[in-house]
Design a protein around this motif. Structure first.
Motif, PDB file in Angstrom:
ATOM      1  N   GLU A 158      -0.360  12.558  48.104  1.00  0.00           N
ATOM      2  CA  GLU A 158       0.922  11.853  48.153  1.00  0.00           C
ATOM      3  C   GLU A 158       1.253  11.452  49.584  1.00  0.00           C
ATOM      4  O   GLU A 158       1.824  10.399  49.833  1.00  0.00           O
ATOM      5  CB  GLU A 158       2.034  12.744  47.587  1.00  0.00           C
ATOM      6  CG  GLU A 158       1.908  13.066  46.107  1.00  0.00           C
ATOM      7  CD  GLU A 158       2.181  11.865  45.225  1.00  0.00           C
ATOM      8  OE1 GLU A 158       2.819  10.904  45.695  1.00  0.00           O
ATOM      9  OE2 GLU A 158       1.748  11.880  44.061  1.00  0.00           O
TER      10      GLU A 158
ATOM     11  N   GLU B  66       0.846  17.789  48.092  1.00  0.00           N
ATOM     12  CA  GLU B  66       0.957  17.206  46.758  1.00  0.00           C
ATOM     13  C   GLU B  66      -0.118  16.144  46.582  1.00  0.00           C
ATOM     14  O   GLU B  66      -0.358  15.350  47.493  1.00  0.00           O
ATOM     15  CB  GLU B  66       2.335  16.567  46.544  1.00  0.00           C
ATOM     16  CG  GLU B  66       3.483  17.556  46.557  1.00  0.00           C
ATOM     17  CD  GLU B  66       4.811  16.874  46.244  1.00  0.00           C
ATOM     18  OE1 GLU B  66       5.429  17.243  45.237  1.00  0.00           O
ATOM     19  OE2 GLU B  66       5.213  15.964  46.995  1.00  0.00           O
TER      20      GLU B  66
ATOM     21  N   VAL C 145      -2.862  13.987  43.355  1.00  0.00           N
ATOM     22  CA  VAL C 145      -3.269  13.744  41.974  1.00  0.00           C
ATOM     23  C   VAL C 145      -4.791  13.704  41.918  1.00  0.00           C
ATOM     24  O   VAL C 145      -5.436  13.049  42.738  1.00  0.00           O
ATOM     25  CB  VAL C 145      -2.691  12.413  41.438  1.00  0.00           C
ATOM     26  CG1 VAL C 145      -3.207  12.135  40.027  1.00  0.00           C
ATOM     27  CG2 VAL C 145      -1.173  12.455  41.445  1.00  0.00           C
TER      28      VAL C 145
ATOM     29  N   ASP D  54      -5.175  12.591  34.540  1.00  0.00           N
ATOM     30  CA  ASP D  54      -4.617  12.640  35.892  1.00  0.00           C
ATOM     31  C   ASP D  54      -3.849  13.946  36.036  1.00  0.00           C
ATOM     32  O   ASP D  54      -2.848  14.166  35.343  1.00  0.00           O
ATOM     33  CB  ASP D  54      -3.696  11.450  36.145  1.00  0.00           C
ATOM     34  CG  ASP D  54      -4.465  10.140  36.266  1.00  0.00           C
ATOM     35  OD1 ASP D  54      -5.622  10.183  36.703  1.00  0.00           O
ATOM     36  OD2 ASP D  54      -3.913   9.080  35.916  1.00  0.00           O
TER      37      ASP D  54
ATOM     38  N   GLN E 285      -1.541  16.153  38.216  1.00  0.00           N
ATOM     39  CA  GLN E 285      -0.605  16.168  39.344  1.00  0.00           C
ATOM     40  C   GLN E 285      -0.434  17.597  39.829  1.00  0.00           C
ATOM     41  O   GLN E 285      -0.129  18.494  39.044  1.00  0.00           O
ATOM     42  CB  GLN E 285       0.742  15.574  38.925  1.00  0.00           C
ATOM     43  CG  GLN E 285       1.759  15.485  40.054  1.00  0.00           C
ATOM     44  CD  GLN E 285       3.043  14.803  39.611  1.00  0.00           C
ATOM     45  OE1 GLN E 285       3.074  14.073  38.626  1.00  0.00           O
ATOM     46  NE2 GLN E 285       4.122  15.055  40.342  1.00  0.00           N
TER      47      GLN E 285
ATOM     48  N   THR F 276       1.140  20.311  42.864  1.00  0.00           N
ATOM     49  CA  THR F 276       1.996  20.650  43.996  1.00  0.00           C
ATOM     50  C   THR F 276       1.708  22.085  44.399  1.00  0.00           C
ATOM     51  O   THR F 276       1.766  22.983  43.569  1.00  0.00           O
ATOM     52  CB  THR F 276       3.492  20.504  43.649  1.00  0.00           C
ATOM     53  OG1 THR F 276       3.773  19.155  43.307  1.00  0.00           O
ATOM     54  CG2 THR F 276       4.362  20.908  44.840  1.00  0.00           C
TER      55      THR F 276
ATOM     56  N   THR G  60      10.067  16.031  40.087  1.00  0.00           N
ATOM     57  CA  THR G  60       9.354  15.184  41.047  1.00  0.00           C
ATOM     58  C   THR G  60      10.246  14.737  42.189  1.00  0.00           C
ATOM     59  O   THR G  60       9.830  14.759  43.358  1.00  0.00           O
ATOM     60  CB  THR G  60       8.763  13.954  40.334  1.00  0.00           C
ATOM     61  OG1 THR G  60       7.917  14.386  39.271  1.00  0.00           O
ATOM     62  CG2 THR G  60       7.958  13.104  41.306  1.00  0.00           C
TER      63      THR G  60
END
Length: 292
Positions: free
Chosen positions: A32, A56, A58, A71, A73, A75, A210
């Motif tokens: 990110e 963060e 993906v 995908d 995601q 964190t 998010t």
């Protein structure tokens, strides 16, 4: 605390090295913030004083059977692996219900790891080994059956209050997340900042998660409204899209970032969208009837 955080960040860098060795091709791992790892390294070697944002990213996972892409995601909280890793898998080949089940299974699996254990690589392996059944279940669910029953979903509307919303990059992120998750509502910029988001419960909760992370502190969900529905929820929406709401600033304080939005205009906006009752919840002020 700083010592344990530094230990955690060192382990996170180690796991990121393993991750890039597993996914060496460009685009397989998308950070990110492209400077995220550099900022962590600078913090660890003492050239940066402020705690860096969470890492963060993906990961695009190619599943062999069936031929689909997930995908993932990710964190990494500052104290991971001593606190839980935050994961969410998404695929255009999964419907909302199967995607929810997939993520529940994934969350349950990483919950078996002890504090201090790195689990990202294991989570990726779990997805590669177990995700096929969720795609198969979707195929079976699409086939008509004599005992098929309508699936009830929760439609949610969240009213979110922030001390202010000014920054262009934050405003851009809010709009992008709203459009990506197919939710409707608005984001009123300025001081205070108000966000309304409505849609299916898991979409709204992902939106909330998010936009808050990694470091938005002065924000809270003041009110939430939910209702069970067997339809697509379109008849429950008060808004037709997710847009930025720009109102006139009230007063002249002489500072670029110290102006209050015209709450009278905002109240009229709420009335037009059948939400006048929320005004008192957000501000603790009773709205005056326009007929009085």
């Amino acid at each position: 605390m700083s010592t344990s955080v530094k230990e955690s960040l060192q382990l996170q860098l180690l796991e990121m090295e393993m991750l890039f060795s597993m996914f060496p091709n460009q685009g397989e791992v998308k950070l990110e913030d492209v400077n995220a790892l550099t900022n962590v390294k600078r913090y660890l070697d003492g050239t940066r004083e402020a705690l860096p944002p969470n890492i963060e990213f993906v990961i695009s996972l190619q599943i062999e059977e069936p031929k689909v892409t997930i995908d993932l995601q990710v964190t990494m909280p500052h104290s991971y692996p001593y606190v839980a890793l935050q994961l969410f898998g998404r695929s255009s080949e999964l419907d909302r219900q199967q995607q929810l089940l997939l993520n529940k299974g994934l969350t349950s699996y990483i919950g078996t790891f002890d504090a201090g254990e790195l689990c990202l690589c294991a989570a990726i392996q779990w997805l590669q080994d177990n995700s096929a059944s969720y795609f198969l279940n979707r195929k079976l669910a699409c086939e008509p059956g004599p005992q098929a029953k309508p699936v009830k979903n929760t439609f949610l509307r969240m009213w979110i209050y922030s001390h202010h919303i000014y920054q262009q990059d934050l405003r851009k992120k809010i709009l992008e997340v709203g459009k990506r998750l197919d939710v409707t509502g608005f984001c009123m910029t300025g001081k205070p900042g108000i966000i309304c988001v409505e849609g299916f419960k898991d979409h709204c909760e992902e939106f909330w998660h998010t936009i808050r992370y990694p470091n938005w502190k002065h924000i809270s969900c003041k009110h939430a409204e939910s209702v069970e529905t067997e339809g697509n929820g379109e008849d429950l929406r008060l808004f037709h899209s997710f847009e930025e709401l720009l109102l006139e600033a009230h007063g002249d304080y002489g500072l670029r970032n110290d102006y209050h939005m015209n709450l009278g205009q905002f109240l009229e906006f709420l009335r037009k969208h059948k939400s006048e009752h929320v005004f008192q919840i957000l501000f603790g002020i009773e709205s005056k009837s326009s007929e009085s």
